[in-house]
Each structure stands twice: as C-alpha cells, then as structure tokens.
Design a protein around this motif. Sequence first.
Motif, PDB file in Angstrom:
ATOM      1  N   LYS A   6     -20.977 110.150  96.379  1.00  0.00           N
ATOM      2  CA  LYS A   6     -20.217 109.988  95.147  1.00  0.00           C
ATOM      3  C   LYS A   6     -20.896 108.973  94.229  1.00  0.00           C
ATOM      4  CE  LYS A   6     -15.666 110.999  97.168  1.00  0.00           C
ATOM      5  NZ  LYS A   6     -14.324 110.449  97.437  1.00  0.00           N
ATOM      6  N   ALA A  10     -22.461 109.503  90.499  1.00  0.00           N
ATOM      7  CA  ALA A  10     -22.020 108.650  89.392  1.00  0.00           C
ATOM      8  C   ALA A  10     -23.229 108.101  88.633  1.00  0.00           C
ATOM      9  CB  ALA A  10     -21.153 107.508  89.922  1.00  0.00           C
ATOM     10  N   PHE A  13     -24.666 110.905  86.594  1.00  0.00           N
ATOM     11  CA  PHE A  13     -23.852 111.163  85.416  1.00  0.00           C
ATOM     12  C   PHE A  13     -24.147 110.124  84.332  1.00  0.00           C
ATOM     13  CE2 PHE A  13     -19.770 110.488  83.093  1.00  0.00           C
ATOM     14  CZ  PHE A  13     -19.762 111.690  82.406  1.00  0.00           C
ATOM     15  N   TYR A 162     -16.860 116.026  87.738  1.00  0.00           N
ATOM     16  CA  TYR A 162     -18.102 115.676  87.053  1.00  0.00           C
ATOM     17  C   TYR A 162     -18.515 116.751  86.054  1.00  0.00           C
ATOM     18  CZ  TYR A 162     -19.261 111.453  89.666  1.00  0.00           C
ATOM     19  OH  TYR A 162     -19.259 110.176  90.157  1.00  0.00           O
TER      20      TYR A 162
END
Length: 251
Positions: A6, A10, A13, A162
Amino acid sequence: MRTVTKEAFAIKFGRFLDQADGVSQPKKLFDLVCAFALNFDCQWIAYGSLTSDQKCLKPVRRGPAVMLNYPDEWQQRYFEMGYDKLDPIIKTSRKRAGAFRWSEVYNDASTTEDERRVFDEAATFGLRSGISIPLHRPDGSFAVVSFAQVWGHEFQNITITYLELVALHFHLRVAEFANSSGTEEPPSLSQREKECISWVARGKSSWEIGKILEISDNTVNFHIKNVMRKFDVSSRTAAAIKAAKVGIIEL
C-alpha cells in the motif's frame, strides 16, 4: 494486500501527480495514466464523455477528448455490432456516482442477455475484468473512465480507490486543456481522408471501405493513418471520434 505494498502504491500515486503537473497535452497525460494503471495490471483504458440525452459514447463538441487504447480489433467489432448503443457500462454510469466492477453489472438481474454479450465478446479480445468510473457534471453530462485487465480476477478495493483518484485527476486536467484550447483550429483533412474516416466511424473495415470507394486496402490504410497522425491518436476509432467532435464528419 500488505501494508508495504500500500505504501509503495501511495508513493507511485504521488509520483503520478508530480509528473502530471508538468504535462500540458491530454495525450501525454493519458500516457501517464496508462503507465500508472499498469501497476495494477490494467493494460486497457478508455475515456469518453456523454451529454445527458446521448445513448452511446460520443464526445460533447466542446467537452473533453475521447481517448482509449483498447485493441483495434475490439474497437472495430464494438462499432460494427452496434454495441455502443447498448453498452451496459454506459447505462449503469448514468445511474451510478462511484466506481463499479463490470462483474456487478454482468450479474445484475436487470442486465439483458444482449448487454451481457458485450462483456462476453470483450473478454475474447482480452478485456476480461474491469471497472468503470462515472464522473458526473452539474449540467447532466458525464464522462466515463474504464480500466480493464486481461486476467479474470476481481479488482481489490484499494486498487479501485487509487484508479478512481487517478481518473478524477485526469478528467479535471483534460477539462482544463479543453477550456484553454477551445479556439484551436482542427486539422485539415483531404476529401479522401474524410471519406475513409467517415466510413471508419460507421464500423467499416479497410477492406469494406476499399470496396465502397473503389480503392485498395493499402490506400485506405494510408489515408486513415494520415488522419490518425493529424489528430495525434493511436487508433482509427479515436481518430473517427475526434473528427466527429470537431465537426469534420458526422457519426
């Protein structure tokens, strides 16, 4: 999904947002979205806009662009069979405000057998599992962003989160591009290029267009590639949609 994974996504992103801020062309932004989606094994992406009364995915004249990288063979089959007029993704997007899995629509009792056939045929071209994200506007129009995988497994919730964030950012940026370049002149097409791309919009293959216009397949492909180059798109379907958007041809 493990916590470390995760955190890794992140970071990816955040990197996407940083890269997107430096982009000034919709096509390059679309390429960034495609690259990010590959982190989730999403090879195929489609983006398009509809007005409140449209029945199939065609662009609003002054709205955001239509962009997709679906297999050319599937795009051609989709329009040949008239699936743009009964696509259950579009029907569902009118009623939904958040992302949804294609499997939800497929298994819904209100989905007809004809509508399920769209999903079944898409799977034969490599679009076996997907999600779609409706993005509604105050005037009743909306855009749809779809992500598809070649695998049949379901999308995890964090994956959907996402992709939904990326889709929204992409949609807003493309709208900015459209507003800032609204006075840009469309490319000039020759009469033969208009004829060829017009028949593409009607779902005709190069062989069929050649027979209609009494020219060779190679000549048809030559003109279509010229149109794709002028519109800076990578598929004949996207070129046809863009040509319709600026009023060069009618769908």
